[in-house]
Enzyme design. Structure first.
Site, mmCIF file in Angstrom:
data_model
loop_
_atom_site.group_PDB
_atom_site.id
_atom_site.type_symbol
_atom_site.label_atom_id
_atom_site.label_comp_id
_atom_site.label_asym_id
_atom_site.label_seq_id
_atom_site.Cartn_x
_atom_site.Cartn_y
_atom_site.Cartn_z
ATOM 1 N N THR A 271 0.817 -1.216 0.000
ATOM 2 C CA THR A 271 0.000 0.000 0.000
ATOM 3 C C THR A 271 0.854 1.271 0.000
ATOM 4 O OG1 THR A 271 -0.048 -0.390 2.355
ATOM 5 C CG2 THR A 271 -2.041 -0.901 1.134
ATOM 6 N N PHE A 399 -7.689 4.596 5.532
ATOM 7 C CA PHE A 399 -7.069 3.678 6.492
ATOM 8 C C PHE A 399 -8.092 2.829 7.238
ATOM 9 C CE2 PHE A 399 -3.779 6.986 5.951
ATOM 10 C CZ PHE A 399 -2.703 6.167 5.617
ATOM 11 N N CYS A 406 -6.097 0.974 10.251
ATOM 12 C CA CYS A 406 -4.712 0.604 9.974
ATOM 13 C C CYS A 406 -3.785 0.870 11.157
ATOM 14 C CB CYS A 406 -4.232 1.394 8.773
ATOM 15 S SG CYS A 406 -2.574 0.954 8.286
HETATM 16 C C1 HEM Z 1 -5.456 -2.314 8.223
HETATM 17 C C2 HEM Z 1 -4.759 0.832 4.595
HETATM 18 C C3 HEM Z 1 0.032 0.859 5.525
HETATM 19 C C4 HEM Z 1 -0.600 -2.763 8.667
HETATM 20 C C5 HEM Z 1 -5.666 -1.443 7.180
HETATM 21 C C6 HEM Z 1 -6.971 -1.107 6.645
HETATM 22 C C7 HEM Z 1 -6.774 -0.254 5.614
HETATM 23 C C8 HEM Z 1 -5.348 -0.017 5.511
HETATM 24 C C9 HEM Z 1 -7.856 0.369 4.727
HETATM 25 C C10 HEM Z 1 -8.324 -1.649 7.135
HETATM 26 C C11 HEM Z 1 -8.686 -2.906 6.376
HETATM 27 C C12 HEM Z 1 -10.062 -3.478 6.699
HETATM 28 O O1 HEM Z 1 -10.875 -2.841 7.375
HETATM 29 O O2 HEM Z 1 -10.330 -4.599 6.249
HETATM 30 C C13 HEM Z 1 -3.395 1.113 4.548
HETATM 31 C C14 HEM Z 1 -2.798 2.087 3.656
HETATM 32 C C15 HEM Z 1 -1.447 2.110 3.932
HETATM 33 C C16 HEM Z 1 -1.213 1.132 4.979
HETATM 34 C C17 HEM Z 1 -3.551 2.922 2.614
HETATM 35 C C18 HEM Z 1 -0.342 2.937 3.331
HETATM 36 C C19 HEM Z 1 -0.498 4.060 2.691
HETATM 37 C C20 HEM Z 1 0.282 -0.101 6.486
HETATM 38 C C21 HEM Z 1 1.579 -0.373 7.076
HETATM 39 C C22 HEM Z 1 1.389 -1.409 7.943
HETATM 40 C C23 HEM Z 1 -0.018 -1.767 7.916
HETATM 41 C C24 HEM Z 1 2.871 0.363 6.754
HETATM 42 C C25 HEM Z 1 2.388 -2.083 8.864
HETATM 43 C C26 HEM Z 1 3.348 -1.471 9.422
HETATM 44 C C27 HEM Z 1 -1.971 -2.951 8.806
HETATM 45 C C28 HEM Z 1 -2.562 -3.937 9.702
HETATM 46 C C29 HEM Z 1 -3.958 -3.799 9.588
HETATM 47 C C30 HEM Z 1 -4.192 -2.736 8.611
HETATM 48 C C31 HEM Z 1 -1.795 -4.909 10.587
HETATM 49 C C32 HEM Z 1 -5.030 -4.592 10.351
HETATM 50 C C33 HEM Z 1 -5.332 -3.851 11.636
HETATM 51 C C34 HEM Z 1 -6.351 -4.587 12.521
HETATM 52 O O3 HEM Z 1 -7.436 -4.905 12.057
HETATM 53 O O4 HEM Z 1 -5.998 -4.820 13.683
HETATM 54 N N1 HEM Z 1 -4.701 -0.752 6.479
HETATM 55 N N2 HEM Z 1 -2.417 0.553 5.316
HETATM 56 N N3 HEM Z 1 -0.658 -0.948 7.026
HETATM 57 N N4 HEM Z 1 -2.978 -2.246 8.179
HETATM 58 FE FE1 HEM Z 1 -2.688 -0.786 6.816
#
Ligand code: HEM
Length: 462
Positions: A271, A399, A406
């Site tokens: 992402t 996010f 996120c």
């Molecule tokens: C969850 C977007 C970067 C780790 C999410 C979700 C979105 C998202 C939309 C929610 C998904 C859902 O509801 O099904 C993004 C975007 C990023 C980004 C646009 C960068 C521009 C990152 C990075 C990491 C990360 C750098 C790790 C260091 C996670 C994790 C979740 C998550 C572990 C699940 C959280 C949970 O439900 O406990 N992200 N993300 N993401 N993201 Fe990101």
């Protein structure tokens, strides 16, 4: 208000509304369908049903966590086959989600992000040095290079491991397996029952990819057990292996740590590299924004090597990333489901308890009621302090939402801001193909395809 049926295109026998979808357009097809059916519509895709929602008014309700909870929609259930009960693909009520959430949230908080600054700068430095050595004529493959950047950054900052992607001709095997497995997870959601049984080659490749991802993760864990970090040093992998849940006192099971590793490697780089690639695309076609960004970098960094303290001064860069994530949210959708029977949305749409509601961010982020008639225009001023304050709640959701949003948001924005600042400080950039037309490649995430740029070293000594 009276209850009304949720609009739905006329379904065909067996396949239902599957023919309405278009693999090339991916999630943007939902935005097109909204022009015809409105901000909420129902689709029957083979044997599963989906409610697609794209207006701020309705999404605002879906973000009420008392009424709705995260749902794993079909592609995400397939990802769960290799990412297991890692944070991203776990159900909210699974004990491992709750424990890992409590243990890992602080590990991505402000204090940790400060500690990760040097690792981020280290990898960014490697890439920029490579660009400089290759010279101004070199055609820089933006998506490819930023993917190497973000993969190496998440691995170094959270697991103290160097993938050294810039030293390899081919993309890291983990990335190749991951991209194929993600594409397959999406494709499976659109296949007829039993169809897979006929696809022996695809199944074999998928099994090999899953095995490779698990092997890389297990190896990282084994290496760490054999070679602990020196006294006084900590990273996320340490936290995963040794921290105890403040509520139950329990550690995360080994198998769960493996899944968290796979999850972080996937979620942590695909992402963010997409964000950087879309942002560079927008900067190349909006010269006034590019000039303003470079002026900010020159004012804040001057000729100094970047430090953590510089970041908070780069407010315009932050606005650029927010606007980029508005038009091109690289994780373009998330799903929720009602917590109770008989839930009514918008005072008029009755939902079933087993409905999956898909929030399509590219549609939400173009809602004319919020963003105006020029919603398609890239304009970072939308996120100036004064204007951002006026935005209605839950109009901008790149996010995700609430407790399931996120965990890496701060990490991603810090990494992207630092990289862009270092890039603009040192280089003047220009499009390698001035007529480039945006083409989007879609897996579970979206990313521009075929974007190339030139970078010419500026006359600054840092
Ligand atoms: C969850 C977007 C970067 C780790 C999410 C979700 C979105 C998202 C939309 C929610 C998904 C859902 O509801 O099904 C993004 C975007 C990023 C980004 C646009 C960068 C521009 C990152 C990075 C990491 C990360 C750098 C790790 C260091 C996670 C994790 C979740 C998550 C572990 C699940 C959280 C949970 O439900 O406990 N992200 N993300 N993401 N993201 Fe990101």
């Amino acid at each position: 208000q009276e209850l009304v049926a949720i609009p739905q295109p006329k379904p065909k026998p067996i396949v239902g509304n599957l023919p309405e979808l278009d693999a090339d357009k991916g999630v943007f097809r939902f935005v097109e369908l909204a022009e015809q059916y409105g901000p909420i519509f129902r689709l029957q895709l083979l044997n599963r049903k989906l409610v697609v929602v794209q207006s701020q008014e309705l999404v605002d309700e879906l973000c009420d966590e008392e009424r709705f909870d995260k749902e794993l929609n079909a592609p995400l259930r397939n990802v769960r086959d290799f990412a297991g009960d890692g944070l991203f693909t776990a159900w909210t009520d699974e004990p491992n989600w709750q424990a890992a959430h409590r243990i890992l949230m602080p590990a991505f908080g402000p204090a940790s992000l400060r500690d990760m600054f040097d690792g981020m700068a280290d990898i960014a430095e490697q890439l920029l040095l490579m660009w400089e050595r290759r010279g101004p004529e070199h055609r820089i493959d933006v998506a490819d290079d930023t993917t190497r950047l973000t993969l190496d950054t998440i691995a170094l900052c959270s697991f103290s491991h160097r993938f050294n992607s810039f030293y390899a001709e081919r993309m890291n095997p983990f990335v190749e397996s991951m991209v194929r497995a993600l594409v397959e997870s999406g494709a499976r959601a659109g296949r007829l029952p039993g169809q897979e049984l006929l696809m022996r080659g695809t199944r074999k490749q998928y099994a090999a990819d899953k095995e490779l991802m698990h092997r890389v993760a297990d190896q990282l864990i084994a290496d760490r057990r054999e070679h602990p970090l020196p006294e006084g040093r900590h990273d996320i992998l340490d936290t995963m292996l040794t921290a105890t849940d403040p509520k139950t006192g329990a550690r995360l099971p080994d198998e769960n740590v493996r899944y968290q590793l796979v999850t972080f490697l996937i979620a942590g780089h695909e992402t963010t590299s997409g964000l950087l690639t879309f942002t560079l695309h927008e900067l190349l076609r909006n010269p006034d924004v590019l000039a303003k960004a470079q002026a900010e970098v020159d004012r804040v960094l001057g000729t100094e090597a970047p430090r953590f303290e510089h970041l908070s001064g780069l407010g315009y860069l932050d606005q650029i990333f927010k606007e980029s994530l508005r038009l091109w949210p690289t994780a373009p959708a998330f799903a929720v489901t009602p917590r109770a029977d008989g839930t009514v949305l918008g005072g008029r749409y009755e939902l079933d308890r087993d409905d999956t509601l898909l929030v399509v961010a590219p549609g939400l982020h173009r809602d004319p009621a919020v963003w105006g008639a020029d919603a398609e225009t890239f304009d970072p001023e939308r996120f100036s302090f004064e204007r951002a304050e006026m935005l209605p709640p839950n109009a901008w959701k790149p996010f995700g939402n609430g407790q399931r949003s996120c965990i890496g948001r701060g990490f991603a924005l810090q990494e992207a801001t630092l990289f862009l600042a270092m890039l603009l400080q040192r280089f003047d950039i220009s499009a390698a193909d001035p007529d480039y037309q945006l083409k989007i490649k879609q897996t579970l995430t979206i990313k521009p395809e075929g974007l190339y740029l030139h970078a010419r070293r500026r006359d600054v000594r840092i």
